[in-house]
Design an enzyme around this catalytic site. Structure first.
Site, PDB file in Angstrom:
ATOM      1  N   SER A   1       0.789  -1.236   0.000  1.00  0.00           N
ATOM      2  CA  SER A   1       0.000   0.000   0.000  1.00  0.00           C
ATOM      3  C   SER A   1       0.821   1.285   0.000  1.00  0.00           C
ATOM      4  O   SER A   1       0.251   2.370  -0.148  1.00  0.00           O
ATOM      5  CB  SER A   1      -0.965   0.010   1.188  1.00  0.00           C
ATOM      6  OG  SER A   1      -2.024  -0.877   0.952  1.00  0.00           O
ATOM      7  N   ILE A   2       2.138   1.207   0.149  1.00  0.00           N
ATOM      8  CA  ILE A   2       2.934   2.410  -0.091  1.00  0.00           C
ATOM      9  C   ILE A   2       2.732   2.869  -1.535  1.00  0.00           C
ATOM     10  O   ILE A   2       2.872   4.047  -1.864  1.00  0.00           O
ATOM     11  CB  ILE A   2       4.414   2.162   0.231  1.00  0.00           C
ATOM     12  CG1 ILE A   2       4.589   1.912   1.745  1.00  0.00           C
ATOM     13  CG2 ILE A   2       5.289   3.331  -0.196  1.00  0.00           C
ATOM     14  CD1 ILE A   2       6.011   1.597   2.166  1.00  0.00           C
TER      15      ILE A   2
END
Length: 369
Positions: free
Chosen positions: A94-95
Protein backbone atom coordinates in the site's frame (compact mmCIF):
# COMPACT_ATOMS: atom_id res chain seq x y z
CA UNK A 1 30.97 -7.83 16.42
CA UNK A 2 27.28 -7.86 15.53
CA UNK A 3 27.46 -11.32 13.97
CA UNK A 4 28.64 -12.84 17.23
CA UNK A 5 25.60 -11.53 19.08
CA UNK A 6 23.16 -13.40 16.83
CA UNK A 7 23.68 -17.13 17.34
CA UNK A 8 19.98 -17.84 16.92
CA UNK A 9 20.14 -16.94 13.23
CA UNK A 10 22.01 -20.18 12.48
CA UNK A 11 22.44 -20.32 8.70
CA UNK A 12 20.76 -17.00 8.06
CA UNK A 13 23.11 -14.29 6.83
CA UNK A 14 23.22 -10.97 8.61
CA UNK A 15 24.67 -8.20 6.48
CA UNK A 16 25.79 -4.70 7.40
CA UNK A 17 25.62 -2.83 4.11
CA UNK A 18 26.62 -5.91 2.11
CA UNK A 19 26.24 -6.42 -1.60
CA UNK A 20 26.17 -4.19 -4.66
CA UNK A 21 24.88 -0.72 -3.97
CA UNK A 22 25.69 -1.23 -0.30
CA UNK A 23 26.83 1.42 2.11
CA UNK A 24 30.09 0.88 3.94
CA UNK A 25 30.36 1.47 7.67
CA UNK A 26 32.65 4.44 7.07
CA UNK A 27 30.16 6.07 4.70
CA UNK A 28 27.25 5.53 7.03
CA UNK A 29 28.53 7.63 9.88
CA UNK A 30 30.07 10.91 8.77
CA UNK A 31 31.90 12.74 11.52
CA UNK A 32 33.90 11.28 14.40
CA UNK A 33 31.53 12.61 17.05
CA UNK A 34 28.67 10.65 15.55
CA UNK A 35 30.25 7.33 14.71
CA UNK A 36 30.46 5.06 17.75
CA UNK A 37 27.42 6.10 19.77
CA UNK A 38 25.08 6.32 16.82
CA UNK A 39 26.14 2.98 15.37
CA UNK A 40 25.72 1.24 18.71
CA UNK A 41 22.30 2.77 19.42
CA UNK A 42 20.87 2.03 15.99
CA UNK A 43 22.55 -1.36 15.90
CA UNK A 44 21.02 -2.36 19.22
CA UNK A 45 17.51 -1.62 17.91
CA UNK A 46 18.16 -3.63 14.77
CA UNK A 47 19.70 -6.53 16.70
CA UNK A 48 16.67 -6.66 18.98
CA UNK A 49 14.28 -6.86 16.05
CA UNK A 50 16.19 -9.77 14.54
CA UNK A 51 16.46 -11.56 17.89
CA UNK A 52 12.92 -11.04 19.13
CA UNK A 53 10.91 -11.17 15.91
CA UNK A 54 13.07 -13.11 13.43
CA UNK A 55 13.16 -10.05 11.21
CA UNK A 56 14.23 -10.72 7.63
CA UNK A 57 14.56 -7.87 5.19
CA UNK A 58 16.11 -4.43 4.68
CA UNK A 59 16.34 -1.45 7.03
CA UNK A 60 17.58 2.01 6.05
CA UNK A 61 17.81 5.36 7.81
CA UNK A 62 18.36 8.47 5.77
CA UNK A 63 18.27 12.21 5.51
CA UNK A 64 18.04 14.48 2.50
CA UNK A 65 17.08 11.51 0.34
CA UNK A 66 20.36 9.72 1.03
CA UNK A 67 21.00 6.53 2.97
CA UNK A 68 23.05 7.07 6.12
CA UNK A 69 22.65 3.62 7.64
CA UNK A 70 21.49 0.43 5.93
CA UNK A 71 21.29 -3.23 6.83
CA UNK A 72 20.03 -6.40 5.21
CA UNK A 73 19.34 -9.67 7.02
CA UNK A 74 18.29 -13.13 5.95
CA UNK A 75 17.39 -14.43 2.52
CA UNK A 76 15.63 -12.73 -0.36
CA UNK A 77 15.02 -16.03 -2.15
CA UNK A 78 15.56 -19.14 -0.07
CA UNK A 79 15.18 -21.81 -2.77
CA UNK A 80 17.79 -20.12 -4.97
CA UNK A 81 20.06 -19.21 -2.06
CA UNK A 82 19.90 -15.47 -2.76
CA UNK A 83 20.77 -13.42 0.33
CA UNK A 84 19.01 -10.19 1.17
CA UNK A 85 20.96 -7.10 0.12
CA UNK A 86 20.46 -3.47 0.96
CA UNK A 87 19.42 -2.86 -2.65
CA UNK A 88 17.02 -5.82 -2.92
CA UNK A 89 13.62 -4.74 -4.30
CA UNK A 90 10.72 -6.02 -2.20
CA UNK A 91 6.96 -5.60 -2.34
CA UNK A 92 5.81 -2.28 -0.86
CA UNK A 93 2.07 -3.02 -1.10
CA UNK A 94 0.00 0.00 0.00
CA UNK A 95 2.93 2.41 -0.09
CA UNK A 96 1.99 2.27 -3.79
CA UNK A 97 -1.07 4.33 -2.85
CA UNK A 98 1.08 7.29 -1.84
CA UNK A 99 3.02 7.04 -5.10
CA UNK A 100 -0.32 7.13 -6.91
CA UNK A 101 -1.53 10.09 -4.85
CA UNK A 102 1.60 12.03 -5.81
CA UNK A 103 0.90 11.32 -9.49
CA UNK A 104 -2.62 12.68 -9.01
CA UNK A 105 -1.29 15.84 -7.37
CA UNK A 106 1.06 16.41 -10.30
CA UNK A 107 -1.92 16.15 -12.65
CA UNK A 108 -3.87 18.55 -10.43
CA UNK A 109 -1.00 21.03 -10.71
CA UNK A 110 -1.10 20.65 -14.50
CA UNK A 111 -4.81 21.44 -14.52
CA UNK A 112 -5.76 17.98 -15.80
CA UNK A 113 -7.49 16.90 -12.57
CA UNK A 114 -9.26 18.39 -9.56
CA UNK A 115 -9.55 16.81 -6.14
CA UNK A 116 -13.13 17.94 -5.70
CA UNK A 117 -14.76 17.57 -9.12
CA UNK A 118 -17.15 14.69 -9.75
CA UNK A 119 -15.35 11.69 -11.22
CA UNK A 120 -17.75 11.59 -14.19
CA UNK A 121 -15.79 14.62 -15.41
CA UNK A 122 -13.16 12.10 -16.57
CA UNK A 123 -15.18 8.88 -16.61
CA UNK A 124 -18.31 9.97 -18.51
CA UNK A 125 -19.50 6.39 -18.96
CA UNK A 126 -19.43 5.69 -15.22
CA UNK A 127 -22.76 5.36 -13.43
CA UNK A 128 -24.02 8.94 -13.36
CA UNK A 129 -25.86 9.05 -10.03
CA UNK A 130 -22.93 7.56 -8.08
CA UNK A 131 -20.21 9.26 -10.11
CA UNK A 132 -21.73 12.66 -9.41
CA UNK A 133 -21.17 12.09 -5.67
CA UNK A 134 -17.63 10.71 -5.85
CA UNK A 135 -14.48 12.84 -5.96
CA UNK A 136 -10.77 12.11 -6.12
CA UNK A 137 -10.39 13.48 -2.60
CA UNK A 138 -12.76 10.83 -1.27
CA UNK A 139 -11.17 8.06 -3.35
CA UNK A 140 -7.61 8.95 -2.32
CA UNK A 141 -8.59 9.07 1.36
CA UNK A 142 -10.51 5.76 1.28
CA UNK A 143 -13.66 7.54 2.38
CA UNK A 144 -15.74 7.33 -0.79
CA UNK A 145 -18.34 4.73 0.14
CA UNK A 146 -17.61 2.94 -3.14
CA UNK A 147 -18.78 -0.70 -3.28
CA UNK A 148 -16.24 -3.45 -2.61
CA UNK A 149 -17.18 -6.71 -4.36
CA UNK A 150 -13.58 -7.67 -5.15
CA UNK A 151 -12.95 -10.31 -2.47
CA UNK A 152 -16.25 -12.04 -3.10
CA UNK A 153 -15.61 -11.98 -6.85
CA UNK A 154 -12.15 -13.53 -6.46
CA UNK A 155 -13.49 -16.18 -4.09
CA UNK A 156 -16.03 -17.13 -6.74
CA UNK A 157 -13.58 -16.81 -9.64
CA UNK A 158 -9.92 -17.31 -8.55
CA UNK A 159 -8.76 -16.97 -12.17
CA UNK A 160 -9.22 -13.20 -11.79
CA UNK A 161 -5.82 -13.21 -10.08
CA UNK A 162 -4.15 -15.02 -12.97
CA UNK A 163 -3.28 -13.88 -16.49
CA UNK A 164 -4.69 -13.08 -18.95
CA UNK A 165 -5.79 -10.09 -16.90
CA UNK A 166 -9.01 -8.20 -17.45
CA UNK A 167 -8.50 -4.61 -18.60
CA UNK A 168 -9.11 -1.44 -16.61
CA UNK A 169 -12.58 -0.81 -18.02
CA UNK A 170 -13.73 -4.31 -17.12
CA UNK A 171 -12.19 -3.97 -13.64
CA UNK A 172 -14.16 -0.75 -13.08
CA UNK A 173 -17.36 -2.40 -14.24
CA UNK A 174 -16.91 -5.53 -12.13
CA UNK A 175 -15.31 -4.17 -8.95
CA UNK A 176 -16.01 -0.43 -8.67
CA UNK A 177 -19.54 0.10 -9.95
CA UNK A 178 -22.61 -0.22 -7.75
CA UNK A 179 -24.57 1.43 -4.98
CA UNK A 180 -22.64 3.46 -2.43
CA UNK A 181 -22.09 1.70 0.89
CA UNK A 182 -22.21 5.00 2.81
CA UNK A 183 -22.29 8.72 2.16
CA UNK A 184 -18.94 9.89 0.76
CA UNK A 185 -16.75 11.29 3.53
CA UNK A 186 -18.76 9.67 6.32
CA UNK A 187 -16.13 7.14 7.35
CA UNK A 188 -13.00 5.21 6.41
CA UNK A 189 -13.21 2.07 4.26
CA UNK A 190 -9.96 0.60 2.95
CA UNK A 191 -11.28 -0.88 -0.30
CA UNK A 192 -9.59 -1.66 -3.60
CA UNK A 193 -12.43 -0.14 -5.63
CA UNK A 194 -11.24 3.36 -4.70
CA UNK A 195 -7.89 2.73 -6.35
CA UNK A 196 -9.25 0.96 -9.42
CA UNK A 197 -11.20 4.15 -10.10
CA UNK A 198 -8.13 6.35 -9.48
CA UNK A 199 -6.11 4.20 -11.88
CA UNK A 200 -8.83 4.49 -14.52
CA UNK A 201 -8.89 8.27 -14.15
CA UNK A 202 -5.10 8.55 -14.50
CA UNK A 203 -5.16 6.41 -17.64
CA UNK A 204 -8.00 8.46 -19.12
CA UNK A 205 -6.49 11.91 -18.60
CA UNK A 206 -2.93 10.93 -19.60
CA UNK A 207 -3.88 8.66 -22.48
CA UNK A 208 -1.29 6.20 -21.21
CA UNK A 209 -1.35 2.89 -19.36
CA UNK A 210 -1.05 3.54 -15.63
CA UNK A 211 2.45 2.04 -15.49
CA UNK A 212 3.76 4.45 -18.15
CA UNK A 213 1.99 7.43 -16.63
CA UNK A 214 3.54 6.70 -13.24
CA UNK A 215 6.98 6.44 -14.78
CA UNK A 216 6.61 9.84 -16.43
CA UNK A 217 4.90 11.66 -13.55
CA UNK A 218 6.72 10.28 -10.50
CA UNK A 219 9.33 7.57 -10.90
CA UNK A 220 11.62 9.05 -13.55
CA UNK A 221 11.60 12.62 -12.15
CA UNK A 222 12.49 11.30 -8.68
CA UNK A 223 15.10 8.85 -10.05
CA UNK A 224 13.25 5.82 -8.70
CA UNK A 225 14.92 3.48 -11.19
CA UNK A 226 14.30 0.30 -9.22
CA UNK A 227 10.60 0.86 -8.52
CA UNK A 228 8.34 -1.21 -10.75
CA UNK A 229 5.07 -3.17 -10.76
CA UNK A 230 6.97 -6.20 -12.07
CA UNK A 231 7.85 -8.74 -9.38
CA UNK A 232 11.64 -9.19 -9.06
CA UNK A 233 13.04 -12.64 -9.75
CA UNK A 234 15.56 -12.31 -6.91
CA UNK A 235 13.00 -12.03 -4.08
CA UNK A 236 10.04 -13.93 -2.71
CA UNK A 237 7.60 -13.44 0.16
CA UNK A 238 7.17 -16.15 2.81
CA UNK A 239 4.60 -17.39 5.27
CA UNK A 240 7.47 -18.96 7.22
CA UNK A 241 11.21 -19.25 6.60
CA UNK A 242 11.85 -22.34 8.73
CA UNK A 243 10.66 -24.38 6.97
CA UNK A 244 10.43 -22.05 3.96
CA UNK A 245 6.85 -21.69 2.76
CA UNK A 246 6.49 -19.31 -0.16
CA UNK A 247 3.55 -16.92 -0.32
CA UNK A 248 2.81 -16.14 -3.96
CA UNK A 249 1.83 -12.54 -4.54
CA UNK A 250 -0.16 -12.14 -7.80
CA UNK A 251 -0.73 -8.49 -8.73
CA UNK A 252 -3.09 -7.85 -11.67
CA UNK A 253 -2.33 -4.55 -13.45
CA UNK A 254 -5.69 -3.08 -12.40
CA UNK A 255 -4.53 -3.32 -8.74
CA UNK A 256 -1.21 -1.57 -9.32
CA UNK A 257 -2.36 1.79 -7.93
CA UNK A 258 -3.55 0.18 -4.71
CA UNK A 259 -0.55 -2.01 -3.97
CA UNK A 260 1.29 -3.31 -6.98
CA UNK A 261 4.78 -1.86 -6.69
CA UNK A 262 8.16 -3.27 -5.67
CA UNK A 263 10.91 -0.92 -4.60
CA UNK A 264 14.21 -0.49 -2.79
CA UNK A 265 15.07 1.40 0.37
CA UNK A 266 17.12 3.95 -1.58
CA UNK A 267 14.29 4.67 -4.02
CA UNK A 268 11.79 5.17 -1.19
CA UNK A 269 14.09 7.57 0.65
CA UNK A 270 14.49 9.59 -2.55
CA UNK A 271 10.73 9.58 -3.01
CA UNK A 272 9.97 10.86 0.48
CA UNK A 273 12.63 13.56 0.34
CA UNK A 274 11.51 14.72 -3.09
CA UNK A 275 7.84 14.87 -2.16
CA UNK A 276 8.02 16.35 1.34
CA UNK A 277 11.25 18.38 1.43
CA UNK A 278 11.67 19.89 -2.04
CA UNK A 279 9.73 21.90 -4.61
CA UNK A 280 8.92 18.79 -6.69
CA UNK A 281 5.33 19.51 -5.64
CA UNK A 282 3.82 22.88 -4.86
CA UNK A 283 3.25 23.89 -1.21
CA UNK A 284 -0.49 23.46 -1.84
CA UNK A 285 0.02 19.88 -3.02
CA UNK A 286 2.30 19.03 -0.11
CA UNK A 287 -0.31 20.39 2.28
CA UNK A 288 -3.00 18.28 0.62
CA UNK A 289 -0.89 15.13 0.96
CA UNK A 290 -0.25 15.73 4.67
CA UNK A 291 -3.67 16.95 5.76
CA UNK A 292 -5.69 14.27 7.54
CA UNK A 293 -9.00 13.67 5.78
CA UNK A 294 -10.27 10.83 7.99
CA UNK A 295 -9.48 11.45 11.66
CA UNK A 296 -10.41 7.94 12.82
CA UNK A 297 -7.49 6.50 10.86
CA UNK A 298 -5.18 9.54 10.63
CA UNK A 299 -5.46 9.10 6.87
CA UNK A 300 -4.55 11.83 4.41
CA UNK A 301 -4.33 11.22 0.62
CA UNK A 302 -2.77 7.85 -0.10
CA UNK A 303 -1.24 7.36 3.33
CA UNK A 304 -1.38 8.08 7.02
CA UNK A 305 0.10 10.76 9.21
CA UNK A 306 1.73 9.87 12.52
CA UNK A 307 3.10 11.69 15.53
CA UNK A 308 6.29 10.13 16.90
CA UNK A 309 7.63 10.99 20.37
CA UNK A 310 11.33 11.81 19.94
CA UNK A 311 13.39 13.36 22.71
CA UNK A 312 10.40 14.82 24.54
CA UNK A 313 8.96 16.38 21.36
CA UNK A 314 6.03 15.28 19.25
CA UNK A 315 7.34 14.99 15.69
CA UNK A 316 4.88 14.84 12.82
CA UNK A 317 5.67 12.27 10.13
CA UNK A 318 4.23 11.06 6.85
CA UNK A 319 3.71 7.37 7.53
CA UNK A 320 3.10 4.95 4.70
CA UNK A 321 2.75 1.22 5.35
CA UNK A 322 2.27 -1.86 3.20
CA UNK A 323 0.99 -5.37 3.84
CA UNK A 324 0.39 -8.00 1.18
CA UNK A 325 0.97 -11.71 1.65
CA UNK A 326 4.47 -12.05 3.16
CA UNK A 327 5.62 -8.52 2.33
CA UNK A 328 5.49 -5.85 5.04
CA UNK A 329 6.82 -2.31 4.66
CA UNK A 330 7.08 1.05 6.40
CA UNK A 331 8.17 4.43 5.06
CA UNK A 332 8.27 7.03 7.83
CA UNK A 333 9.46 10.53 6.96
CA UNK A 334 9.85 13.29 9.53
CA UNK A 335 8.21 16.43 8.20
CA UNK A 336 10.86 18.55 9.91
CA UNK A 337 13.32 17.06 7.42
CA UNK A 338 15.50 15.51 10.13
CA UNK A 339 15.26 11.88 9.20
CA UNK A 340 13.43 9.07 7.47
CA UNK A 341 13.21 5.32 7.90
CA UNK A 342 12.45 2.51 5.46
CA UNK A 343 11.77 -1.07 6.52
CA UNK A 344 11.09 -3.80 3.97
CA UNK A 345 10.31 -7.35 5.10
CA UNK A 346 9.39 -10.56 3.31
CA UNK A 347 8.41 -12.95 6.11
CA UNK A 348 5.09 -11.63 7.37
CA UNK A 349 5.98 -9.80 10.57
CA UNK A 350 2.94 -8.02 12.01
CA UNK A 351 2.39 -4.44 10.88
CA UNK A 352 2.11 -3.26 14.47
CA UNK A 353 5.58 -4.66 15.16
CA UNK A 354 6.95 -3.02 12.01
CA UNK A 355 5.54 0.37 13.04
CA UNK A 356 7.04 0.10 16.53
CA UNK A 357 10.38 -0.89 14.99
CA UNK A 358 10.30 2.15 12.70
CA UNK A 359 9.54 4.52 15.56
CA UNK A 360 12.35 3.05 17.66
CA UNK A 361 14.78 3.50 14.77
CA UNK A 362 13.82 7.15 14.31
CA UNK A 363 14.43 7.75 18.01
CA UNK A 364 17.76 5.91 17.86
CA UNK A 365 18.76 7.86 14.79
CA UNK A 366 18.09 11.08 16.71
CA UNK A 367 20.25 9.83 19.59
CA UNK A 368 17.28 9.18 21.88
CA UNK A 369 16.87 5.84 23.60
Amino acid sequence: MIEASLPALNRRRFLWGAGAGAVTAAALLPGAARADGHAETVGAVMDGMVRDHNFQGVVALGRGGRIRTARAVGMAQIAQGIPMRTDTPLGIASISKRLTAVAVMRLVEQGALSLDARITTWLPDYRADVGARLTLRRLLSNSSGAPNPFRAAVAAEPALLQPPWIDTGEAVRRFATGDLVFEPGARFDYVLSNWILVLAIIETVTGQPYREAMRALVLDPLRMRHTTPVAPSEAMSYRTVSPPVEWINPRPPFLAAAGGYYSTAADLLRFAHGVYDTDFLSPTSRTALTTVEVASDSYALGGRMRTVAIGGAEVRAAWETGNTNGYRSVLGHRLDGRGAVVILNNNAISQRTMDAFAEALLRADAGVA
